[in-house]
Design a protein around this motif. Structure first.
Motif, mmCIF file in Angstrom:
data_model
loop_
_atom_site.group_PDB
_atom_site.id
_atom_site.type_symbol
_atom_site.label_atom_id
_atom_site.label_comp_id
_atom_site.label_asym_id
_atom_site.label_seq_id
_atom_site.Cartn_x
_atom_site.Cartn_y
_atom_site.Cartn_z
ATOM 1 N N ARG A 119 0.943 -0.890 -0.021
ATOM 2 C CA ARG A 119 -0.077 -0.078 -0.260
ATOM 3 C C ARG A 119 1.137 1.158 0.383
ATOM 4 O O ARG A 119 1.898 1.230 1.099
ATOM 5 N N ASP A 127 3.491 7.088 -11.088
ATOM 6 C CA ASP A 127 4.365 5.392 -11.951
ATOM 7 C C ASP A 127 5.475 5.077 -12.525
ATOM 8 O O ASP A 127 5.808 3.398 -11.674
ATOM 9 N N ILE A 129 5.742 3.585 -8.118
ATOM 10 C CA ILE A 129 5.259 2.610 -7.933
ATOM 11 C C ILE A 129 6.616 0.980 -8.767
ATOM 12 O O ILE A 129 6.573 0.574 -7.855
ATOM 13 N N ARG A 131 -3.603 7.795 -2.819
ATOM 14 C CA ARG A 131 -3.228 6.666 -2.837
ATOM 15 C C ARG A 131 -3.163 5.412 -4.235
ATOM 16 O O ARG A 131 -3.765 6.334 -5.016
ATOM 17 N N PHE A 151 -1.517 3.006 -4.766
ATOM 18 C CA PHE A 151 -1.692 1.615 -4.554
ATOM 19 C C PHE A 151 -1.640 0.800 -4.304
ATOM 20 O O PHE A 151 -1.133 1.227 -2.489
ATOM 21 N N PRO A 152 -3.062 0.076 -3.915
ATOM 22 C CA PRO A 152 -3.720 -0.249 -4.686
ATOM 23 C C PRO A 152 -4.248 0.387 -4.587
ATOM 24 O O PRO A 152 -5.201 1.304 -4.656
ATOM 25 N N ARG A 153 -5.229 0.786 -6.364
ATOM 26 C CA ARG A 153 -6.307 1.547 -7.416
ATOM 27 C C ARG A 153 -6.615 0.462 -7.732
ATOM 28 O O ARG A 153 -5.904 -0.476 -8.331
ATOM 29 N N THR A 186 -3.926 -1.342 -10.970
ATOM 30 C CA THR A 186 -2.919 -1.499 -10.628
ATOM 31 C C THR A 186 -2.548 -3.167 -10.450
ATOM 32 O O THR A 186 -1.694 -3.111 -10.342
ATOM 33 N N ASP A 187 -3.412 -3.802 -11.324
ATOM 34 C CA ASP A 187 -2.999 -5.199 -11.400
ATOM 35 C C ASP A 187 -1.877 -4.954 -12.817
ATOM 36 O O ASP A 187 -1.425 -5.822 -12.873
ATOM 37 N N TYR A 244 0.383 -3.349 -12.870
ATOM 38 C CA TYR A 244 1.872 -3.728 -12.316
ATOM 39 C C TYR A 244 2.229 -5.268 -11.774
ATOM 40 O O TYR A 244 3.314 -5.353 -11.312
ATOM 41 N N ASN A 273 -2.364 -8.534 -2.482
ATOM 42 C CA ASN A 273 -2.184 -8.174 -3.671
ATOM 43 C C ASN A 273 -3.600 -8.607 -4.897
ATOM 44 O O ASN A 273 -4.374 -7.656 -4.784
ATOM 45 N N HIS A 328 -7.312 -6.684 -4.368
ATOM 46 C CA HIS A 328 -7.493 -5.421 -6.135
ATOM 47 C C HIS A 328 -8.943 -6.528 -7.073
ATOM 48 O O HIS A 328 -9.505 -6.034 -7.320
#
Length: 567
Positions: A274, A351, A354, A513, A515-517, A520-521, A523, A534, A538
């Motif tokens: 996170r 980007d 992360i 925030r 990550f996660p959003r 964000t999968d 990534y 994670n 997600h």
């Protein structure tokens, strides 16, 4: 409305519908030590979402005060310490809670002042504190993390040097670039570790265009110490470990001056990952106009320690003029003078932040599992130094794992004061379940259990059933049909992780925030291994991003039954 905004709105609705108070405890069954030495009743906190309001039994309040504690959105989850900034006031904590709250004073004066203002007593006793903001253990001291007690929250993760040391970051970045291609990881200048890679560097220097500069940096120093701009192979020292990084010779300039950005990033959790980014930060200018024909450090380096030696250095504490700006001032300047919209730049910065954290995630993940007794005990504020080139592409120069938030002439109140408050609120400090040093003779049983840190919540030990579920979904993480069932039959660990994720985001203040959003999968491909938590978070975001209330109600039904506290 976005997912994060909806969660905040829901938090406000719940908090608005529920009130809390400080009351005198007269219930001997509720508190084993209800009286002080002189026979007076000690203050004790009862919290109930139904019928209690935060008011002091002794103080008359002429204007509304902020609450002393921030309640969870869920039942049977202890509240969090509410941190405030200068100019704010909150309800005083009762004595039986205050005497459990100690903040380790050596470290950042700004953070210590925030903690003290919010109810902590400052201490220099290394065994008494429950919170701190200080320097981290050196790489050879990683084993020292095992000495941190479950009720202590330390502002670092084990193995954070994986991105905090310039040589280790360079090594990890090179591996990621080779594995995932320059398209995904072409934001870190070519870097060589010497003396190990002298031969490869020599080849690079021979191929470099005439006039190319290189910057020499000690791997783990900060504040500009030991940094030099060099041109020739002969200038490289051979008897000490350094990194040599290709110098970006086309920086974006303002009035002829080079600058870089200090971006504040908070890693609140490694598992699940996170990450929060602060929307404002510091723009640091060099104090002499840019040229590649002069190697003067005041031309090429932006460090405060170097440039304050220049008589031309000026500092405006509003961060709107001089050699230090706020990032919000920079965005305003770019829009007004160049017509440049900062949003695409900011998205690029998010980007690379992360991706940079993911490069060091394997080491930090293993460090948390190996050395911390409790997942509660770690969090991390990072200072990313980002350079914009003339095309407005961001480059990461380095990552500071203990960014200075200090009361010196370079302290920047418009950014640091609210950021310090929000940082500590996201971190989620709780009332220790007893004295940190293990003695509960004075304070181990005079605060009700439902208000204090529950060690079961943060345990790293899982039942056989929970371990089997996690292995199954990690083994099948590429099968979307299987992963989509991960929310069925939530385990106690699942509930704890989801509750913590939602609660934490509701306390984020000005942080965003990243990550996660919901997206964000994308990534996940960059992680060394699939991480169950994670995947879990997600899938939760995918399922409930349009109806957060339904998801929260589902978790609340489990929390009311205390399922999250079972084995």
């Amino acid at each position: 409305m976005t997912l994060t905004n909806n969660w905040t709105t829901w938090a406000v609705l719940l908090l608005g519908a529920s009130t809390y108070s400080t009351v005198r405890c007269t219930d001997n069954e509720h508190c084993s030590k209800p009286t002080s030495a002189n026979g007076d009743l000690e203050d004790c906190l009862h919290t109930s979402k139904e019928d209690i309001t935060w008011t002091s039994s002794t103080d008359k309040v002429s204007e509304p005060l902020l609450p002393a504690l921030t309640p969870s959105l869920f039942s049977n989850v202890p509240p969090y310490i509410n941190f405030i900034m200068p100019g704010q006031q909150k309800e005083p904590l009762p004595e039986n809670i205050r005497r459990r709250l100690f903040w380790y004073e050596p470290g950042s004066p700004i953070i210590s002042a925030t903690a003290n203002r919010s109810g902590y007593a400052l201490t220099k006793d290394g065994g008494l504190w429950s919170g701190c903001y200080t320097g981290c253990y050196q790489p050879h001291q990683t084993h020292m993390y095992a000495s941190i007690e479950p009720s202590q929250k330390y502002n670092h993760f084990p193995n954070n040097w994986a991105i905090g040391c310039k040589d280790r970051l360079a090594h990890r970045m090179r591996k990621m670039k080779l594995k995932h291609g320059k398209k995904n990881f072409n934001f870190h200048p070519s870097t060589y570790i010497i003396p190990d890679e002298m031969d490869a560097l020599r080849v690079e220097l021979d191929l470099a265009t005439k006039g190319q500069l290189w910057i020499l940096k000690p791997p783990c120093f900060h504040g500009g110490r030991g940094i030099e701009v060099i041109q020739r192979y002969e200038q490289i020292p051979r008897d000490q470990r350094n990194v040599i990084q290709r110098y970006i010779t086309n920086p974006y300039l303002i009035d002829g001056y080079k600058f870089d950005l200090r971006i504040y990033v908070h890693i609140a959790s490694i598992d699940p990952l996170r990450v929060y980014i602060y929307p404002d930060g510091i723009v640091k200018f060099a104090t002499k106009k840019f040229t590649t024909g002069d190697l003067d450090g005041m031309i090429h380096l932006t460090n405060n320690e170097i440039n304050t030696k220049n008589p031309e250095y000026t500092l405006d504490h509003s961060l709107k003029t001089g050699h230090k700006w706020s990032i919000s001032t920079l965005w305003e300047y770019l829009k007004k003078t160049e017509g440049i919209d900062h949003e695409p730049i900011w998205e690029k910065i998010k980007d690379i932040v992360i991706k940079t954290i993911i490069t060091g995630e394997p080491e930090m993940y293993d460090g948390v599992k190996s050395y911390l007794k409790s997942k509660y005990s770690g969090h991390e504020l990072l200072g990313f130094d980002i350079l914009l080139d003339e095309k407005m592409d961001p480059w990461i120069l380095e990552v500071n794992i203990a960014p200075g938030i200090l009361a010196h002439p370079g302290h920047f109140h418009p950014v640091n004061d609210p950021m310090a408050r929000d940082l500590l609120n996201i971190a989620g400090f709780r009332i220790p379940s007893g004295a940190v040093n293990g003695s509960d003779e004075e304070s181990g049983s005079d605060v009700p259990d439902h208000l204090v840190l529950d060690k079961r919540w943060w345990s790293q030990t899982l039942s056989t059933v929970q371990q089997a579920k996690q292995r199954y979904y990690c083994d099948n993480h590429k099968d979307e049909n299987i992963v989509s069932t991960i929310l069925e039959n939530l385990t106690p660990d699942d509930i704890r992780v989801l509750v913590d994720t939602i609660d934490e985001n509701s306390r984020r203040g000005g942080f965003d925030r990243i990550f996660p959003r919901l997206d964000t999968d994308k990534y996940f491909q960059f992680f060394e291994k699939p991480r169950y938590h994670n995947l879990l978070v997600h899938e939760w975001l995918k399922k409930f991003h349009e109806n957060e209330e339904e998801g929260i109600a589902l978790l609340e039904s489990h929390c009311k039954e205390s399922k999250h506290l079972s084995d």
